[in-house]
Structures are given as structure tokens and as C-alpha cells.
Design a protein around this motif. Structure first.
Motif, PDB file in Angstrom:
ATOM      1  N   UNK A 113       0.841  -1.211   0.000  1.00 27.39           N
ATOM      2  CA  UNK A 113       0.000   0.000   0.000  1.00 27.39           C
ATOM      3  C   UNK A 113       0.873   1.256   0.000  1.00 27.39           C
ATOM      4  N   UNK A 114       2.087   1.136   0.549  1.00 25.08           N
ATOM      5  CA  UNK A 114       2.915   2.343   0.704  1.00 25.08           C
ATOM      6  C   UNK A 114       3.327   2.933  -0.642  1.00 25.08           C
ATOM      7  N   UNK A 115       3.633   2.092  -1.632  1.00 26.82           N
ATOM      8  CA  UNK A 115       4.067   2.707  -2.882  1.00 26.82           C
ATOM      9  C   UNK A 115       2.882   3.255  -3.690  1.00 26.82           C
ATOM     10  N   UNK A 287       5.312  -2.338 -12.412  1.00 25.68           N
ATOM     11  CA  UNK A 287       6.623  -2.822 -12.006  1.00 25.68           C
ATOM     12  C   UNK A 287       7.533  -1.645 -11.647  1.00 25.68           C
ATOM     13  N   UNK A 288       7.409  -0.556 -12.371  1.00 24.11           N
ATOM     14  CA  UNK A 288       8.195   0.631 -12.058  1.00 24.11           C
ATOM     15  C   UNK A 288       7.678   1.343 -10.804  1.00 24.11           C
ATOM     16  N   UNK A 289       6.357   1.306 -10.597  1.00 26.51           N
ATOM     17  CA  UNK A 289       5.790   1.913  -9.379  1.00 26.51           C
ATOM     18  C   UNK A 289       6.364   1.252  -8.129  1.00 26.51           C
ATOM     19  N   UNK A 290       6.499  -0.059  -8.171  1.00 27.85           N
ATOM     20  CA  UNK A 290       6.970  -0.797  -7.000  1.00 27.85           C
ATOM     21  C   UNK A 290       8.479  -0.813  -6.841  1.00 27.85           C
ATOM     22  N   UNK A 291       9.222  -0.460  -7.878  1.00 26.14           N
ATOM     23  CA  UNK A 291      10.675  -0.630  -7.774  1.00 26.14           C
ATOM     24  C   UNK A 291      11.487   0.626  -8.088  1.00 26.14           C
TER      25      UNK A 291
ATOM     26  N   UNK B  18      -0.295 -10.591  -5.939  1.00 26.62           N
ATOM     27  CA  UNK B  18      -0.628 -10.606  -4.515  1.00 26.62           C
ATOM     28  C   UNK B  18      -0.494  -9.204  -3.940  1.00 26.62           C
ATOM     29  N   UNK B  19       0.617  -8.541  -4.279  1.00 26.44           N
ATOM     30  CA  UNK B  19       0.902  -7.212  -3.718  1.00 26.44           C
ATOM     31  C   UNK B  19      -0.160  -6.201  -4.147  1.00 26.44           C
ATOM     32  N   UNK B  20      -0.571  -6.237  -5.418  1.00 27.79           N
ATOM     33  CA  UNK B  20      -1.543  -5.255  -5.904  1.00 27.79           C
ATOM     34  C   UNK B  20      -2.887  -5.438  -5.201  1.00 27.79           C
ATOM     35  N   UNK B  21      -3.304  -6.703  -5.023  1.00 26.19           N
ATOM     36  CA  UNK B  21      -4.582  -6.953  -4.362  1.00 26.19           C
ATOM     37  C   UNK B  21      -4.513  -6.590  -2.884  1.00 26.19           C
ATOM     38  N   UNK B  55      -3.402   5.717 -10.306  1.00 24.20           N
ATOM     39  CA  UNK B  55      -3.534   5.546 -11.761  1.00 24.20           C
ATOM     40  C   UNK B  55      -2.844   4.247 -12.194  1.00 24.20           C
ATOM     41  N   UNK B  56      -1.609   4.043 -11.711  1.00 28.48           N
ATOM     42  CA  UNK B  56      -0.856   2.871 -12.153  1.00 28.48           C
ATOM     43  C   UNK B  56      -1.459   1.580 -11.594  1.00 28.48           C
ATOM     44  N   UNK B  57      -1.867   1.602 -10.332  1.00 26.70           N
ATOM     45  CA  UNK B  57      -2.393   0.363  -9.760  1.00 26.70           C
ATOM     46  C   UNK B  57      -3.770   0.034 -10.365  1.00 26.70           C
ATOM     47  N   UNK B  58      -4.552   1.052 -10.695  1.00 22.40           N
ATOM     48  CA  UNK B  58      -5.851   0.788 -11.347  1.00 22.40           C
ATOM     49  C   UNK B  58      -5.651   0.240 -12.761  1.00 22.40           C
ATOM     50  N   UNK B  59      -4.678   0.757 -13.487  1.00 23.75           N
ATOM     51  CA  UNK B  59      -4.394   0.183 -14.808  1.00 23.75           C
ATOM     52  C   UNK B  59      -3.970  -1.281 -14.659  1.00 23.75           C
ATOM     53  N   UNK B  60      -3.143  -1.548 -13.654  1.00 21.81           N
ATOM     54  CA  UNK B  60      -2.669  -2.920 -13.437  1.00 21.81           C
ATOM     55  C   UNK B  60      -3.845  -3.844 -13.085  1.00 21.81           C
TER      56      UNK B  60
END
Lengths: 332, 332
Positions: A113-115, A287-291, B18-21, B55-60
Motif C-alpha cells: 500500500x505504501x508505494x 513494475x516501475x511503481x513498486x521498484x 498478490x501485492x496489488x490486491x 492511476x498505475x495500480x488501477x491500470x494494473x
């Protein structure tokens, strides 16, 4: 559409899929299944594992589509044969050392959730340049980029006037420059990267027989002097780590480093304008959002805009099929 | 069949799904998207997150099939609405607290080859009975088992002679026994589990208004005296944690604890004889491989055999659709 929690449950357990593939590759299970024609007793002996563990993990990999089970016997699929048995020239199993490394897994799962809250992660950027993760990266990603490097060098070797000097920014494994040097006998490569990583690039250059035409500049691409007069500047899988302003800055520096008629080649994951297709480039933003602190997957219009702001007048896109990447040529 | 590494890459990155959910559920993103009709500016404000991250997590999540994107706006699918928005009575997001807990993730990802080698894992068994993970489990799994508990109690409440005394072994959240007590006003439940977990079961019994008919026996099901004369002994989601001999032993004890004409009801993930269909019960064996020393997903013939060895003469199976579980009745 059926209303069901199955998809949610299945994806939530994604980490267990990672684990099964990681285990199978570490144990070289796919090669063993091929060699023993699916006889699990012999597979368990060959891999030094329990019959029970092998039976359960093979059933699981069957459900996941990596094996097929017929008359109680597990057989590997053509894709598993091609990419997951070690004797195959297209073997890709080694990418687990980077993509499923403890460092990457922890980036995603420690506090996902943090990123999303922050809109980016310290990510791998907070790992020191001499951290072994970068060496893992340089070694592990070779099978993924080799087909793209081959496509590029075949294309460039066919040009009427062949390039003589190539600058490879953040060269990593060095494969893009090395592949060009192999295809064009007079070509010289200058590779920029951190010292520990350049060791791998130099090893690869030696193995490819191009060490004499392979120069290196040690250090961050942001700190060192790139020199000038290059026919081609390579920015492969690099721009996506940074925000738009940094990309424009990098492209401007690349513009200044090329000779008249020179070009810049970026290799990028380029999603469509809808940003949700095709799947791999679209997922790459996450992938870029998380890393990374502010990386992204840029669309063609993003990249065109950056290119123009950096002084280029033509920006051309070419898919690198069958890989999910796109070649982006910046011309003056 | 196309030969491609895409499926491998996609599944290897399962931990990122897993992380996104996990992030989306912690941030209550699905509820926010429903409330703000997909307006990401307002969603980001409501969830206290960056617009970029959202924006990025919703696209994912769109690529993963949990959202749909049309004209630049993200909308939740009917399944996401039903199972992932908090106001929905079928909300299931809470299961991340167990299924995607750091403890579970570490069991799988710390060294996945090891449990294939050994044919099992110390797993959760090495976690002390009073560890908070068991409380998380008891709370988190309620939405998953509630529909099964409801199916069972509706069926039993329709019997010509209604049961009076029920023993609920490893009761956990207690839902199976509590649901029966709600459906049958004279029924008394005795629940066996570790003390910390029984606290949750008792809370749930009080909330359901059946506390006066709810007795508990604190301790491991393997150590405590079960008593006798029960009409039904419940062994729900319990047998799969153990090897065959232990299952026979548990079923024998259950046999001794029932009155004449009494029955034992197990709720289990039961794969077909091929052990690779249907997907959830088939994958469940792997879940036991990674989290128990010698658990498994038992087929109908396995369970029949165990039941007969424990002294039962009829073993009946009934799917608990739409859930992936099966009700297994053991009768004398």
C-alpha cells in the motif's frame, strides 16, 4: 459474466505460483522431467527430492499449465521445453535470480500500500551501486534481452552506411553493444555502468570475442562524461526508471553525444494510449511503481513528446516481436 | 499451441499480483472506485494516496481483470463489487489477513525448493498455539466458509430427526457449529480449539445469539478428551492438514464420540482421481505441501478408504457449490 471469487482467490495466491516456479527451476525439475520422460520416481531421485514433494508440485504445475498429465504421467509442454529446460538455447530459468529474488519480492510484499500512497518506491534505487543485486540483474536478464539484441544488430548490420562508434548507456550485461560489435567487425563500443556490472559486460565481451573493441566508463550515467561523436547511443531499458524531466535530460545528453546523422535507440515497454494494453507493457508501469521512485511505462506519444523536447525531429517506433518490447529510434 | 515465455513470466511475477490486491484491499480501493464512480482524482483523495500510484495500480488491476477501463475511467467488475467492496454482504477482502499474511508469504517464498525436497514443511505447525496468526485465521476465513456453513445448516435443519448435540473439532471461527445452533433452536455445540481461537468463536457465538448453547473445550484436538454421545461430529477443513494415518486416527476418535445413528461431517477440498482437476481442490495439495509437515488434498477414494478403516460403513460426498469444497458424510 459469472460472479465468483475464484479469480480473486487465485490471483491473491500469486506468490505461491512464484514459489512453485522458483522451486522447479532451482531443482531443474523441467530438465529432469524431460530426461526421465515423466517417471516421477526417477525424477525425484535425479533432483534429490521426496516423491511426495515432486508429485504435489508436478500436479500443481499441471494445473498452472506448465505440464500436462496423461495416464498419471507428467510431461512438459513445448513452451516449458523451450524456455525452462537448461539444455535449450532459449533457456530463461535464470531470470528467477532477479525477478524472483528476495530483494524484488520484499520490495513488493513488505508494504504494497505504501508505494500506491507515495506514488513510487525508494526501490532498488536505495541499493548501493556495488550491491550484488545488480550483478544478478546483469546475468539473469540475458535470456530475456538476447532475442531483442539479435534483432537490432541484424537490422543495423544491413544499413548502407554502417556505424563505427556506439555508446551503450547503463549497459548492464552489455548484450546490446556486444551483439552489434559481433555483427559489424569495425564497430567500437563504449559501455557506461557501475564497476561491478561492467565486470559482467567485459566477461560477456570477451566470451563474444569483441573485447578489443569494448571500452568502458565506470560510474553512474548521471555523473560521468559520455564523450561525443557517436553514431548510435543506446538507451536500452533505461528511460522507464525515471520521470519525464529526467528522460528529457537523458535524451538531450544523448542528442549532444551523437555525430551528425547519428541516432539514439531506446528499447522500451510501450503501452497503447489506453495504458491497459497490450498486457506486458501495460503491467510494466506497475513494475516501475513498486521498484523505482518515479519510473513509468511511457506511451508512444509520451516518448515522441520527450524526444522533441530533447531536440530530435523524428521519432520512430518498431515492435520487437515476439518480445513485448518496442524499439524507439530518435533521429535529428 | 504457441511457444512463448509469456505465461512463465506472468506466473513468475505472481507475487506482484498478490501485492496489488493486498494494497487495493488495505486502501479499500474497490469501495472508493464504486463510491466515486471511477473518478481517480477523488479516489486518490478518499484513499489518501497519490494520483500517480492510484492511476498505475488501477491500470494494473484492469489488466488483471478486476476493473474495466472505458473512456479513461476505471469501473469495478460485478465480481469485484460483490467480493471486494466493504459494504457488500459477501465481502471477502479480509482473507488477505491470513492468505497474504507475512507468515504465509514467508512460508512459501523463503525457500520453496526445501519443501519439495522434504515433501512437506514445518509450516504453521511450528507456530505456537497462542500465536496471533491463528486469530487472524479465525477472523479472516469467515467470508470463505460462511456460504458453506449456511448450506450445511439448511440441509441439517431439514432432517426428520434433528440433532441435539454437536462436537466441532478445531472449530476456529466456530461458524459451522454456530450456524447449526442458529438453524436448530435446541441444538448444543461443543467447540474444541486453542484458547486464543476459542475467544473468537465465543465472540461469534454471542453475536449470533447462541452463546448459552455454546460450550468450549480448550486445547489441541489431539490432547483433550472429546467426550461422547454426539449426534454430529464436525471435522471441517481439518483432515487435510495431516497424513493418512493421522486422519484415520481422527476419524476413529470421531466414530467413538458419536451416539448410535450419529454421523461425522468433514468439509474438504477433494480433487478428482487425476489429482489435477478441478483447479482449486487440485492446487490445494500444494497449499498443504508448503504449510504443513504431511497434509494433502485427499481424493474421494482416499477418504472412503480412511473412513472404512475408521469403522464407518457409508461415506457420502456432496459438492458445496458454488464453493470449491465438498461435504463428506461418514455414517456407521
Amino acid at each position: 459474466m459469472t460472479i465468483s471469487p475464484d479469480h480473486f482467490l487465485n490471483e491473491l495466491l500469486g506468490y505461491q505460483k512464484t514459489a512453485a516456479l522458483k522451486a522447479a527451476i532451482e531443482l531443474d525439475l523441467f530438465s529432469a522431467l524431460a530426461a526421465e520422460d515423466g517417471d516421477l520416481g526417477q525424477v525425484s531421485e535425479r533432483t534429490g527430492t521426496s516423491e511426495r514433494g515432486i508429485r504435489i508440485v508436478c500436479d500443481y504445475l499441471t494445473v498452472q499449465g506448465f505440464l500436462e498429465k496423461e495416464n498419471g504421467r507428467h510431461r512438459i509442454t513445448p513452451s516449458s521445453q523451450t524456455f525452462l529446460t537448461r539444455a535449450s538455447p532459449a533457456y530463461m530459468g535464470g531470470i528467477i535470480d532477479f525477478l524472483a529474488s528476495p530483494e524484488m519480492i520484499s520490495l513488493w510484499l513488505a508494504d504494497p500500500a505504501s508505494f500506491v500512497r507515495k506514488g513510487g518506491a525508494e526501490g532498488l534505487a536505495n541499493i548501493a551501486p556495488d550491491n550484488p543485486i545488480w550483478v544478478k540483474f546483469a546475468r539473469a536478464m540475458v535470456p530475456f534481452v538476447a532475442p531483442i539484441a539479435a534483432t537490432i544488430s541484424t537490422e543495423i548490420a544491413g544499413w548502407p552506411i554502417q556505424p563505427k562508434r556506439v555508446l551503450d548507456i547503463a549497459a548492464g550485461h552489455g548484450l546490446f553493444g556486444i551483439s552489434l560489435a559481433q555483427a559489424i567487425p569495425s564497430l567500437e563500443v563504449t559501455a557506461v555502468d557501475w564497476p561491478a556490472v561492467l565486470t559482467i559486460a567485459c566477461e560477456n565481451a570477451s566470451a563474444a570475442g569483441v573485447a578489443k573493441r569494448y571500452r568502458t566508463i565506470s560510474g553512474s550515467a548521471f555523473d560521468v562524461d559520455w564523450g561525443g561523436g557517436y553514431d548510435i547511443v543506446l538507451l536500452t531499458n533505461f528511460l522507464h526508471h525515471f520521470d519525464r524531466a529526467t528522460c528529457i535530460n537523458l535524451l538531450s545528453r544523448a542528442h549532444r553525444a551523437i555525430s551528425t546523422g547519428g541516432r539514439v535507440l531506446a528499447v522500451e515497454m510501450v503501452p497503447n494510449d489506453d495504458r491497459v494494453t497490450p498486457p506486458f507493457p501495460a503491467m510494466f508501469a506497475y513494475m516501475m511503481l513498486g521498484s523505482t521512485p518515479s519510473g513509468d511505462a511511457y506511451t508512444a506519444s509520451d516518448l515522441e513528446d520527450m524526444g522533441r523536447q530533447a531536440g530530435f525531429s523524428r521519432i520512430l517506433f518498431k515492435t520487437a516481436e515476439p518480445t513485448p518490447e518496442t524499439l524507439v529510434w530518435f533521429e535529428t
